[in-house]
Design a protein around this motif. Structure first.
Motif, PDB file in Angstrom:
ATOM      1  N   ILE A 298      -9.017 -78.357 -23.803  1.00  0.00           N
ATOM      2  CA  ILE A 298      -9.487 -77.039 -23.467  1.00  0.00           C
ATOM      3  C   ILE A 298      -8.824 -75.890 -24.197  1.00  0.00           C
ATOM      4  O   ILE A 298      -8.314 -75.492 -25.076  1.00  0.00           O
ATOM      5  N   SER A 299     -10.286 -75.456 -24.243  1.00  0.00           N
ATOM      6  CA  SER A 299     -10.032 -73.989 -25.308  1.00  0.00           C
ATOM      7  C   SER A 299      -8.592 -72.846 -25.230  1.00  0.00           C
ATOM      8  O   SER A 299      -8.521 -72.828 -23.526  1.00  0.00           O
ATOM      9  N   VAL A 300      -8.955 -72.189 -26.283  1.00  0.00           N
ATOM     10  CA  VAL A 300      -8.217 -71.117 -25.560  1.00  0.00           C
ATOM     11  C   VAL A 300      -8.815 -70.118 -24.748  1.00  0.00           C
ATOM     12  O   VAL A 300      -8.087 -69.474 -24.554  1.00  0.00           O
ATOM     13  N   LEU A 301      -9.836 -70.227 -25.221  1.00  0.00           N
ATOM     14  CA  LEU A 301     -11.302 -68.836 -24.726  1.00  0.00           C
ATOM     15  C   LEU A 301     -11.324 -69.251 -23.541  1.00  0.00           C
ATOM     16  O   LEU A 301     -10.793 -68.365 -22.435  1.00  0.00           O
ATOM     17  N   LYS A 302     -11.360 -70.652 -22.567  1.00  0.00           N
ATOM     18  CA  LYS A 302     -11.158 -70.919 -21.483  1.00  0.00           C
ATOM     19  C   LYS A 302      -9.663 -70.744 -20.925  1.00  0.00           C
ATOM     20  O   LYS A 302      -9.463 -70.583 -19.241  1.00  0.00           O
ATOM     21  N   TYR A 303      -8.862 -71.037 -21.241  1.00  0.00           N
ATOM     22  CA  TYR A 303      -7.622 -70.659 -20.722  1.00  0.00           C
ATOM     23  C   TYR A 303      -7.428 -69.250 -20.289  1.00  0.00           C
ATOM     24  O   TYR A 303      -6.588 -69.184 -19.248  1.00  0.00           O
ATOM     25  N   TRP A 304      -7.264 -68.240 -21.343  1.00  0.00           N
ATOM     26  CA  TRP A 304      -7.119 -67.004 -21.710  1.00  0.00           C
ATOM     27  C   TRP A 304      -8.210 -66.660 -19.888  1.00  0.00           C
ATOM     28  O   TRP A 304      -7.211 -65.628 -19.998  1.00  0.00           O
ATOM     29  N   ASN A 305      -9.268 -67.227 -20.230  1.00  0.00           N
ATOM     30  CA  ASN A 305     -10.425 -66.275 -19.042  1.00  0.00           C
ATOM     31  C   ASN A 305     -10.035 -67.459 -17.657  1.00  0.00           C
ATOM     32  O   ASN A 305     -11.081 -66.966 -17.051  1.00  0.00           O
ATOM     33  N   SER A 306      -9.280 -68.321 -17.726  1.00  0.00           N
ATOM     34  CA  SER A 306      -8.965 -69.083 -16.330  1.00  0.00           C
ATOM     35  C   SER A 306      -8.985 -68.236 -14.903  1.00  0.00           C
ATOM     36  O   SER A 306      -7.672 -67.258 -15.350  1.00  0.00           O
ATOM     37  N   THR A 307      -9.104 -68.665 -14.433  1.00  0.00           N
ATOM     38  CA  THR A 307      -8.544 -67.668 -12.974  1.00  0.00           C
ATOM     39  C   THR A 307      -7.238 -67.734 -12.770  1.00  0.00           C
ATOM     40  O   THR A 307      -6.326 -66.739 -12.758  1.00  0.00           O
ATOM     41  N   PRO A 308      -6.402 -68.881 -12.660  1.00  0.00           N
ATOM     42  CA  PRO A 308      -4.810 -68.458 -12.995  1.00  0.00           C
ATOM     43  C   PRO A 308      -3.759 -67.918 -14.171  1.00  0.00           C
ATOM     44  O   PRO A 308      -3.514 -66.739 -13.252  1.00  0.00           O
ATOM     45  N   THR A 309      -4.829 -67.829 -15.012  1.00  0.00           N
ATOM     46  CA  THR A 309      -4.231 -67.098 -15.759  1.00  0.00           C
ATOM     47  C   THR A 309      -4.402 -65.113 -15.716  1.00  0.00           C
ATOM     48  O   THR A 309      -3.709 -64.156 -15.780  1.00  0.00           O
ATOM     49  N   LYS A 310      -5.678 -65.065 -15.133  1.00  0.00           N
ATOM     50  CA  LYS A 310      -5.910 -64.085 -14.973  1.00  0.00           C
ATOM     51  C   LYS A 310      -5.343 -63.341 -13.935  1.00  0.00           C
ATOM     52  O   LYS A 310      -5.163 -61.824 -13.748  1.00  0.00           O
ATOM     53  N   ASN A 311      -5.302 -64.403 -12.555  1.00  0.00           N
ATOM     54  CA  ASN A 311      -4.454 -63.913 -11.494  1.00  0.00           C
ATOM     55  C   ASN A 311      -2.682 -63.628 -12.080  1.00  0.00           C
ATOM     56  O   ASN A 311      -2.276 -62.330 -11.695  1.00  0.00           O
ATOM     57  N   LEU A 312      -2.386 -64.094 -12.705  1.00  0.00           N
ATOM     58  CA  LEU A 312      -1.172 -63.875 -13.187  1.00  0.00           C
ATOM     59  C   LEU A 312      -1.075 -62.332 -14.129  1.00  0.00           C
ATOM     60  O   LEU A 312      -0.044 -61.943 -13.997  1.00  0.00           O
TER      61      LEU A 312
END
Length: 339
Positions: A298-312
Motif C-alpha cells: 500500500i502506498s503511504v498516501l493511500k494508507y494516510w487517506n484510508s477510512t480507518p486512519t482518518k477515523n482514528l
C-alpha cells in the motif's frame, strides 16, 4: 522559553529553536507552522508531514526503561521482528522517500525507537533524502558512536536535526538508566558535534538533547537543563510512556480523579515505518500493536487517506481516543499529559 509539546514533552529553548529554523528559510517557517496547526487539529494534511523510518530493528544499548533490555518473550507486541526483517531494504527506503518527495513530505525521522548509527547506509539515506528536497532530515541517537568522523559525515550528508538521548547528569545515574559506562564520552561527542558544525560556519543541524524522566533520574533534571541550555539548541524533558512489561518501579500512574483527555496529535502529523515495511499511525511503542499493513502493498498516501486512519484522527481530535484500545492504554499510561 519553555514549550509544552503533545503529549508528554516539555521543550526548553523552543523559541530560540523556532527562530533559528524560521531564519533559515521561509520553507522551514511554513513547515513548523503547518506542524503546529496539524498538532492542534486545525489542519488535516493530504500526506503526512513526517515519516519515521526504523532503519534497523536493533540497538547497541540496553536502557532499563526500553524493551531492548527485555527478554524477547517479554517485549511488547510488535516491537521485535524476525532476524530476516531487521534491516530495512535501501530500495524500499528510496521508494518511500520518492513517494514523499512527490507528495510534499517535509520531514524524515531516522531511528524510530532504534539506533540509526548502526545502519550501514545511513549517510546514503540522508544524502538521498537531501537530493529529493526533503526539508528536515532528523535523527535520534544514543550518541555512543558519534565520533568526529561520523559527525562530519552526517553534517556533510545533509542532516538538519540531531537528537541525543542522555537521560542523566552523572555517570552513576547514566549507568543506572542507560546501562552504559560511557556518559562522559557521549557528552563529549555531542559537544564535539556542535563544534564541528560551528567550525563549518553552519547553523544546521540543530542539536537537541533529551531526558526521559523516571524515578531513577528525576533528581537530576534541573542540573541537566542548566548545563545543556548553554550548549544546545533545544532540550526535551519527557514523561515515560509505559507499555506492556514496563518495570513496575518505572511505571507512571494516573492521578486519582484526574480527568483524562483522550486526544493525541501523532496520527495527525506522521506515520512510522518499521524495518520490514509495516506502517503504523504513530511512533509510540504502544502504537506498534496496530494491525500490520505493509508499504510494499500500500502506498503511504493511500494508507494516510484510508477510512480507518482518518477515523482514528477524527476520534483523537474529538477526545474519543478511548474508542481504540491501543490509544486508550497509551494515553492513560502518561503521568503528565500535556493537552
Amino acid at each position: 522559553m519553555e514549550h509544552i509539546d503533545k503529549l508528554a514533552t516539555k521543550l526548553v529553548k523552543y523559541e530560540e529553536y523556532y527562530n533559528k529554523l524560521k531564519d533559515q528559510s521561509s520553507e522551514f517557517k511554513n513547515y513548523r507552522d503547518l506542524w503546529k496547526k496539524a498538532s492542534n487539529f486545525e489542519v488535516e494534511t493530504r500526506f503526512p508531514i513526517q515519516i519515521e523510518l526504523e532503519l534497523s530493528n536493533a540497538c547497541n544499548y540496553r536502557c532499563g526503561f526500553c524493551p531492548y533490555a527485555f527478554k524477547k518473550e517479554d517485549m511488547p507486541k510488535g516491537f521485535d521482528l524476525p532476524k530476516n526483517e531487521k534491516i530495512m531494504d535501501f530500495n524500499l527506503i528510496k521508494r518511500v522517500i520518492d513517494e514523499g518527495s512527490k507528495n510534499g513530505l517535509m520531514a524524515l525521522e531516522l531511528g524510530y525507537n532504534t539506533e540509526p548509527l548502526i545502519y550501514k547506509k545511513l549517510y546514503e539515506v540522508i544524502s538521498y533524502a537531501r537530493q529529493k528536497s526533503i526539508l528536515d532530515i532528523r535523527m535520534s541517537s544514543n550518541g555512543h558512536n558519534l565520533n568526529g568522523e561520523v559527525a562530519k559525515k552526517l553534517i556533510e550528508a545533509g542532516l538538519t536535526h540531531l537528537n541525543v538521548s542522555i537521560d542523566a547528569f552523572s555517570e552513576e545515574t547514566y549507568k543506572k538508566v542507560r546501562s552504559s559506562i560511557f556518559y562522559k564520552e557521549v557528552v563529549q561527542n555531542v559537544l564535539r558535534f556542535i563544534k564541528i558544525r560551528d567550525n563549518m560556519s553552519l547553523k544546521l543541524p540543530s542539536v537537541r538533547v533529551s531526558f526521559v524522566e523516571t524515578s531513577e533520574n528525576s533528581h537530576e533534571v534541573s542540573d541537566f537543563v542548566k548545563f545543556w541550555e548553554k550548549e544546545v539548541d533545544l532540550i526535551a524533558v519527557q514523561s515515560l510512556v509505559s507499555y506492556s512489561n514496563t518495570p513496575d518501579h518505572l511505571k507512571k500512574k494516573i492521578k486519582k480523579n484526574q480527568d483524562i483527555v483522550y486526544n493525541c496529535h501523532q496520527p495527525w502529523t506522521r506515520v512510522a515505518i518499521k524495518s520490514n515495511g509495516d506502517i503504523k499511525p504513530c511512533c509510540s511503542i504502544n502504537g506498534m500493536e496496530f494491525k500490520s499493513i505493509n508499504v510494499k502493498n500500500i502506498s503511504v498516501l493511500k494508507y494516510w487517506n484510508s477510512t480507518p486512519t482518518k477515523n482514528l484522527r477524527k476520534n483523537l481530535k474529538s477526545n474519543n481516543g478511548h474508542k481504540n484500545s491501543i490509544c486508550k492504554n497509551c494515553i492513560e499510561s502518561i503521568d503528565e499529559k500535556n493537552n
